[in-house]
Design an enzyme around this catalytic site. Structure first.
Site, short mmCIF file in Angstrom:
data_model
loop_
_atom_site.label_atom_id
_atom_site.label_comp_id
_atom_site.label_asym_id
_atom_site.label_seq_id
_atom_site.Cartn_x
_atom_site.Cartn_y
_atom_site.Cartn_z
N GLU A 191 35.28 23.67 3.18
CA GLU A 191 34.83 22.51 2.42
C GLU A 191 33.42 22.65 1.85
OE1 GLU A 191 37.80 19.22 4.39
OE2 GLU A 191 35.70 19.19 5.02
N GLU A 296 44.68 20.95 3.81
CA GLU A 296 44.40 19.97 4.87
C GLU A 296 44.85 18.61 4.38
OE1 GLU A 296 40.62 19.45 6.67
OE2 GLU A 296 40.10 21.58 6.65
#
Length: 368
Positions: A191, A296
């Protein structure tokens, strides 16, 4: 996942009955991956903790259950940094900002833990996505480099010292495991964000690091690990405010596929919005000719209609050309620690058997 909680939370509650997912057929030319000797769609999961537990038996136990679930890939942290050598039970890189030395931890609580995961993945026929940096502070992320080099979350991406140290670590990991059939993808970061920065900063960083990895291992996939932020709109997820341009990064030749994360509640959306997020990215796979992964996603176990939301997302994934999806996160009973958080789905529960298993089978049954 944004951050790692350290509080054990209960497994997902079962709500209303879940209809069986049905096989689907791809109706576009969007690319998919070849895995297990076949070009196919499939499902996977996330088990960040596999490399941060001290028991080989627990590692083997979890990967055997993942394999038994027809989950072909799991994402495991390939990073673990410390500045003091005592704040984590497992760490791989020691950036000692007292003695100003950087070393790899070859001890029992160091890189041998990642070795154990790779060996077990080979044994069970599960492949691994290995992010080699964390944007967040958990388990030693960008913060450990910046504690050492004096950078911050926005200057890290261009800081010469921090980037040299990070690339040295990347080179170490790639060279150690590049001959393993268990590596599905080297991943630049978990991320990455550079809030309010020009998106060119991370795009150029991703271009540079992925080129380095391909020079060391031209045969293994490379991915960025970003959340899929899009540009061109005023809405948060489409505004590029986090310094990521998904499409620009997807066009980097040395990145082999795009990654998308989805936490609607944390981002201020409704669960229905998640279907749009999926379909918008699936359309880009077709447009740019690269696979795209829902890497995710999940729904908190405290949400009363958790089953219905996941079911709807699964049907949307099956109806589009998402190459594979991996829920956050797989959990199981371990002797060393519990794979806790409020998104965890525990193996062997009725909820797991009614949500995870039908979807993994439906993805494998989807024809190209």
């Amino acid at each position: 996942m944004l951050r790692t909680s350290l509080t054990l939370l209960a497994a997902s509650a079962i709500v209303t009955a879940l209809p069986q997912a049905v096989p689907a057929t791809s109706t576009s030319s969007a690319p998919v991956f070849e895995i297990d000797g076949a070009k196919q769609y499939f499902a996977g999961t996330n088990t960040w903790w596999l490399s941060h537990i001290l028991s080989d038996e627990d590692v083997d136990h979890a990967l055997a259950e993942i394999a038994a679930s027809d989950l072909k890939v799991t994402r495991v942290w390939g990073f673990g940094n410390t500045n003091n050598g005592v704040d984590q039970p497992v760490y791989f890189q020691y950036l000692d900002n007292t003695t100003m030395t950087i070393t790899i931890n070859e001890g029992a609580n160091g890189i041998p833990r990642l070795d154990s995961v790779v060996r077990s993945a080979e044994k069970h026929g599960v492949q691994l996505v290995l992010p080699m940096l964390n944007n967040w502070d958990d388990l030693g992320g960008i913060n450990t480099y910046c504690n050492y080099f004096g950078c911050n979350k926005t200057t890290f991406w261009t800081d010469p010292g921090a980037q040299e140290a990070y690339k040295n670590y990347v080179s170490f990991i790639v060279q150690r495991y590049k001959d393993s059939p268990a590596i599905f993808s080297w991943q630049l970061a978990n991320e990455p964000r550079c809030p309010n920065c020009s998106t060119s900063i991370i795009t150029e960083w991703a271009r540079d690091v992925s080129r380095l990895i391909k020079s060391l291992d031209p045969n293994t996939r490379v991915s960025l690990g970003d959340e899929g932020w899009l540009c061109g709109g005023e809405d948060y997820a489409y505004s590029c405010i986090e310094g990521i341009d998904f499409e620009a990064n997807l066009n980097i030749p040395t990145l082999d596929y795009g990654t998308v994360h989805m936490y609607y509640d944390q981002w201020g959306y409704t669960s229905d919005w998640g279907n749009k997020w999926i379909t918008d990215h699936a359309a880009l796979a077709k447009k740019h000719g690269k696979p795209i992964v829902m890497e995710e996603y999940d729904v908190k176990s405290t949400v009363s209609n958790q089953t219905e939301i996941l079911q709807q997302w699964h049907h949307t994934i099956l109806d589009t050309d998402i190459a594979y999806d991996s829920f956050w996160q797989f959990a199981t009973d371990l002797t060393d620690r519990d794979p806790y958080d409020d998104y965890a789905i525990y193996y062997g529960t009725e909820f797991y058997d009614r949500v995870v298993i039908p979807h993994s089978k439906a993805m494998l049954a989807k024809t190209i």
